[in-house]
Scaffold this motif. Structure first.
Motif, mmCIF file in Angstrom:
data_model
loop_
_atom_site.group_PDB
_atom_site.id
_atom_site.type_symbol
_atom_site.label_atom_id
_atom_site.label_comp_id
_atom_site.label_asym_id
_atom_site.label_seq_id
_atom_site.Cartn_x
_atom_site.Cartn_y
_atom_site.Cartn_z
ATOM 1 N N ARG A 1 1.188 -1.336 -0.143
ATOM 2 C CA ARG A 1 0.288 -0.102 -0.319
ATOM 3 C C ARG A 1 0.981 0.891 0.217
ATOM 4 O O ARG A 1 1.949 1.466 0.992
ATOM 5 N N PHE A 2 0.823 1.505 -0.998
ATOM 6 C CA PHE A 2 0.938 3.455 -0.788
ATOM 7 C C PHE A 2 0.078 4.935 -0.514
ATOM 8 O O PHE A 2 -1.012 4.774 -1.849
ATOM 9 N N GLY A 3 0.811 5.825 -0.336
ATOM 10 C CA GLY A 3 0.292 6.829 -0.045
ATOM 11 C C GLY A 3 -0.050 7.747 -1.743
ATOM 12 O O GLY A 3 0.557 6.938 -2.316
ATOM 13 N N LEU A 4 -1.204 8.037 -1.708
ATOM 14 C CA LEU A 4 -1.090 8.975 -3.852
ATOM 15 C C LEU A 4 -0.076 9.448 -3.789
ATOM 16 O O LEU A 4 0.227 10.100 -4.795
ATOM 17 N N ASP A 5 0.710 10.125 -2.996
ATOM 18 C CA ASP A 5 2.037 11.568 -3.191
ATOM 19 C C ASP A 5 3.395 10.001 -3.193
ATOM 20 O O ASP A 5 4.217 10.744 -3.338
ATOM 21 N N ASP A 6 3.223 8.986 -2.717
ATOM 22 C CA ASP A 6 4.612 8.532 -2.764
ATOM 23 C C ASP A 6 4.790 7.828 -4.164
ATOM 24 O O ASP A 6 5.145 6.668 -4.501
ATOM 25 N N TYR A 7 4.907 9.059 -4.736
ATOM 26 C CA TYR A 7 5.436 8.345 -6.255
ATOM 27 C C TYR A 7 6.990 7.211 -6.688
ATOM 28 O O TYR A 7 7.092 6.698 -7.142
ATOM 29 N N GLU A 8 7.903 8.110 -5.458
ATOM 30 C CA GLU A 8 9.224 7.589 -5.726
ATOM 31 C C GLU A 8 9.373 5.959 -5.494
ATOM 32 O O GLU A 8 9.441 4.929 -5.985
ATOM 33 N N GLY A 9 7.989 5.343 -4.561
ATOM 34 C CA GLY A 9 7.621 4.119 -3.689
ATOM 35 C C GLY A 9 6.992 3.267 -4.683
ATOM 36 O O GLY A 9 7.672 2.165 -5.003
ATOM 37 N N ILE A 10 6.160 4.403 -5.405
ATOM 38 C CA ILE A 10 5.411 3.202 -6.619
ATOM 39 C C ILE A 10 6.576 3.283 -7.622
ATOM 40 O O ILE A 10 6.019 1.917 -8.235
ATOM 41 N N VAL A 11 6.471 3.871 -7.987
ATOM 42 C CA VAL A 11 8.331 3.687 -9.531
ATOM 43 C C VAL A 11 8.943 2.783 -8.610
ATOM 44 O O VAL A 11 9.191 0.985 -9.633
ATOM 45 N N ARG A 12 9.936 2.537 -7.671
ATOM 46 C CA ARG A 12 10.673 1.191 -8.019
ATOM 47 C C ARG A 12 10.195 0.204 -7.258
ATOM 48 O O ARG A 12 10.431 -0.983 -7.884
ATOM 49 N N PHE A 13 8.729 0.180 -6.807
ATOM 50 C CA PHE A 13 7.449 -1.006 -6.692
ATOM 51 C C PHE A 13 7.238 -1.494 -8.516
ATOM 52 O O PHE A 13 7.256 -3.031 -8.762
ATOM 53 N N ILE A 14 6.599 -0.860 -9.208
ATOM 54 C CA ILE A 14 6.978 -1.060 -10.153
ATOM 55 C C ILE A 14 7.442 -1.602 -10.998
ATOM 56 O O ILE A 14 7.872 -2.692 -12.187
ATOM 57 N N LEU A 15 8.443 -0.896 -11.239
ATOM 58 C CA LEU A 15 9.628 -1.675 -11.903
ATOM 59 C C LEU A 15 10.380 -3.094 -10.763
ATOM 60 O O LEU A 15 10.858 -3.669 -11.535
ATOM 61 N N ARG A 16 10.585 -2.908 -10.211
ATOM 62 C CA ARG A 16 10.929 -4.583 -9.360
ATOM 63 C C ARG A 16 9.254 -5.198 -9.982
ATOM 64 O O ARG A 16 10.155 -5.828 -9.747
ATOM 65 N N HIS A 17 8.338 -5.391 -9.722
ATOM 66 C CA HIS A 17 6.895 -6.236 -9.919
ATOM 67 C C HIS A 17 7.774 -6.832 -11.888
ATOM 68 O O HIS A 17 7.195 -7.787 -11.501
ATOM 69 N N VAL A 18 7.645 -5.393 -12.370
ATOM 70 C CA VAL A 18 8.408 -6.208 -13.455
ATOM 71 C C VAL A 18 9.813 -6.997 -13.839
ATOM 72 O O VAL A 18 9.965 -6.912 -15.228
ATOM 73 N N GLY A 19 10.394 -6.610 -12.979
ATOM 74 C CA GLY A 19 12.262 -7.088 -13.256
ATOM 75 C C GLY A 19 12.772 -6.218 -13.722
ATOM 76 O O GLY A 19 13.443 -6.983 -14.634
ATOM 77 N N MET A 20 12.358 -4.890 -13.560
ATOM 78 C CA MET A 20 13.692 -4.047 -14.414
ATOM 79 C C MET A 20 14.786 -3.273 -13.179
ATOM 80 O O MET A 20 15.209 -2.740 -13.140
ATOM 81 N N ARG A 21 14.684 -3.496 -11.778
ATOM 82 C CA ARG A 21 15.303 -3.396 -10.119
ATOM 83 C C ARG A 21 14.856 -3.978 -9.705
ATOM 84 O O ARG A 21 14.134 -4.053 -8.931
#
Length: 191
Positions: free
Chosen positions: A171-191
């Motif tokens: 779960r992320f805050g609506l303005d936790d942009y860095e956290g969401i970006v890191r999560f997406i990159l990890r989820h798709v296997g990019m970082r």
């Protein structure tokens, strides 16, 4: 005994490549955003894209519209060509190019067909297409007073919200942009 949410998570969601398509589009890194209209999908994506780009990634976006829309203007040559019956009109300049395709009486294209149309990129973000079996983050705002989607969608893998939800999902805050970006990159296997 597993709760309803946990039972729904027992089977891992399919990756895009499981669409049954062995083409290059199936190998794309695809991540979606699901929410009801007015929940802030566009605003969230608008804040995430510069963070992906700052990491050196080439990002493309597919947005689903629930209504007729036009990116062309009446009176312009390209508009006149489409109105005359052209199926596709490509407009090009030194700054950009755009391909407009008139569906006419064709069925609305599905997400896999649209992915085939994209130029090569590192990451495709998808706004809308809630029913597609791609990993998605749900955007949920208290003020919207809409039902939660993740309870019935096993492809939702995280939630961005301003509500203190009890969930097993990240779960992320609506303005936790860095956290969401890191999560997406990890989820798709990019970082």
């Amino acid at each position: 005994m597993l709760c309803r949410e946990c039972r729904g998570r027992a089977t891992p969601p399919r990756r895009f490549a499981d669409f049954g398509d062995a083409s290059p589009a199936a190998a794309l890194k695809v991540f979606g955003f699901a929410a009801y209209s007015g929940s802030g999908k566009t605003t969230l994506i608008e804040n995430l894209v510069p963070l992906f780009v700052a990491r050196g990634l080439k990002v493309s976006l597919i947005k689903h519209a629930h209504h007729a829309f036009d990116v062309d203007q009446p009176g312009k040559d390209s508009y006149r060509h489409r109105q005359a019956g052209a199926t596709e009109v490509l407009v090009s300049s030194s700054a950009r190019w755009v391909l407009m395709h008139e569906s006419r009486k064709e069925a609305e294209p599905e997400l896999p067909q649209l992915l085939h149309r994209l130029s090569p990129c590192d990451l495709v973000l998808v706004e809308g297409f809630k029913q597609q079996p791609i990993p998605k983050i749900e955007i949920h705002r208290r003020a919207a007073a809409t039902p939660l989607l993740h309870l019935d969608d096993p492809h939702i893998v995280a939630i961005a919200t301003d509500v203190d939800l009890e969930t097993l999902l990240p779960r992320f805050g609506l303005d936790d942009y860095e956290g969401i970006v890191r999560f997406i990159l990890r989820h798709v296997g990019m970082r």
